[in-house]
Scaffold this active site. Sequence first.
Site, PDB file in Angstrom:
ATOM      1  N   SER A   6      80.663   7.302  67.059  1.00  0.00           N
ATOM      2  CA  SER A   6      81.287   6.570  65.586  1.00  0.00           C
ATOM      3  C   SER A   6      80.281   6.589  64.549  1.00  0.00           C
ATOM      4  O   SER A   6      78.938   6.359  64.869  1.00  0.00           O
ATOM      5  CB  SER A   6      81.736   5.296  65.936  1.00  0.00           C
ATOM      6  OG  SER A   6      82.111   4.713  64.858  1.00  0.00           O
ATOM      7  N   HIS A   7      80.631   6.555  63.557  1.00  0.00           N
ATOM      8  CA  HIS A   7      79.648   6.303  62.370  1.00  0.00           C
ATOM      9  C   HIS A   7      78.946   4.751  62.327  1.00  0.00           C
ATOM     10  O   HIS A   7      78.070   4.483  61.781  1.00  0.00           O
ATOM     11  CB  HIS A   7      80.351   6.502  61.124  1.00  0.00           C
ATOM     12  CG  HIS A   7      80.500   7.828  60.533  1.00  0.00           C
ATOM     13  ND1 HIS A   7      80.948   8.783  60.912  1.00  0.00           N
ATOM     14  CD2 HIS A   7      79.989   8.627  59.507  1.00  0.00           C
ATOM     15  CE1 HIS A   7      81.050  10.116  60.505  1.00  0.00           C
ATOM     16  NE2 HIS A   7      80.225   9.841  59.192  1.00  0.00           N
ATOM     17  N   SER A   8      79.856   3.942  63.144  1.00  0.00           N
ATOM     18  CA  SER A   8      79.386   2.594  63.141  1.00  0.00           C
ATOM     19  C   SER A   8      78.942   2.411  64.711  1.00  0.00           C
ATOM     20  O   SER A   8      79.892   2.431  65.563  1.00  0.00           O
ATOM     21  CB  SER A   8      80.423   1.554  62.625  1.00  0.00           C
ATOM     22  OG  SER A   8      80.468   0.712  63.168  1.00  0.00           O
TER      23      SER A   8
END
Lengths: 206, 123
Positions: B10-12
């Site tokens: 995930s980007h986060s």
Amino acid sequence: MEFQAQDTIQWIEKINEKMQRNKEYLTSLDQVIGDSDHGINMSRGFQETVNKISGGTYDTASDVLKDVAMTLMSKVGGASGPLFGTLFLKLSTTFKGMDPVDYHAFTNGLEEALNGVMQRGKATTGEKTLVDVWSPVVEHFKQEDEFQADKIVETAKTAMENTKDMLATKGRAAYFKEKSIGHIDPGSASSYYIFEALAEVMEGGK
Amino acid sequence: MAYAGIVLISHSSKIAEGIKDLITQVVTEVPIETAGGTEENAIGTSIDKIQDAIKIADNGEGVLLFYDIGSAKMNAEMAMEMADLDTIQLVEAPLVEGAYTAAVESGMGKTVQEVHDAVVKAF
């Protein structure tokens, strides 16, 4: 045209200067239609790349470009890491075993790079991506028989400006739909710096 | 017994960790690794992180990769190419629901291919 390890290092150093100088501008482009990190990512990635290759001992352009590609992939971040990493990796693999790289080999390298990046990003022309700069530049290289610095810069600049009126259908900008119209694509702008830097290096070495 | 591993991209880092928490509450035996955020844990993805997660999640049974948006997919594809594993699949499914379903399927001793097919069929 004779392109060797030293020319490659100069090319990357010049790209880096341009990325540092235009960091805010690139970020401002990315703020409108992306996630506002393009300038930060490119300046960080190319600085790391220069740190890696400057003062290194390389025999060929291909060797330098391989290190460039690997560093960009891991240090740029965002979608630009794999995309610009792929471009330089394809240049590296195409130039393998060549020293110096002549004009036709360089043209082949650029074409391979373009094909590689289109495959990686699943993009084609007219989608408001860096493909819209690389593609016309590759066409220019194929039409000529020798390196023409001014024309390359002109081709890349016009192509970059043409992305302004395009609707983005790839990448983060695609989420902005018609809001993406009216702004230059950040990846096209940084691709313009890459070709401008190449023209400056090759011109200086005439 | 070894199970097919799962990598959450995930980007986060919070999203990736959060999904792992959610899944491990139910499925405890399946290797689940996260690759969230950049090297500095900012928003973004990192090939290096994904490569490391693949290595750890693979117990000989292969790995399934789940991702959120955009560049996560490109970095996942590159990491897969570099990983040089035969049994590795990038799954086109919603990250949370897909990974959750995959963990349950893997926990039943299914192969990477079987898990992949079950998840794709479910979504």
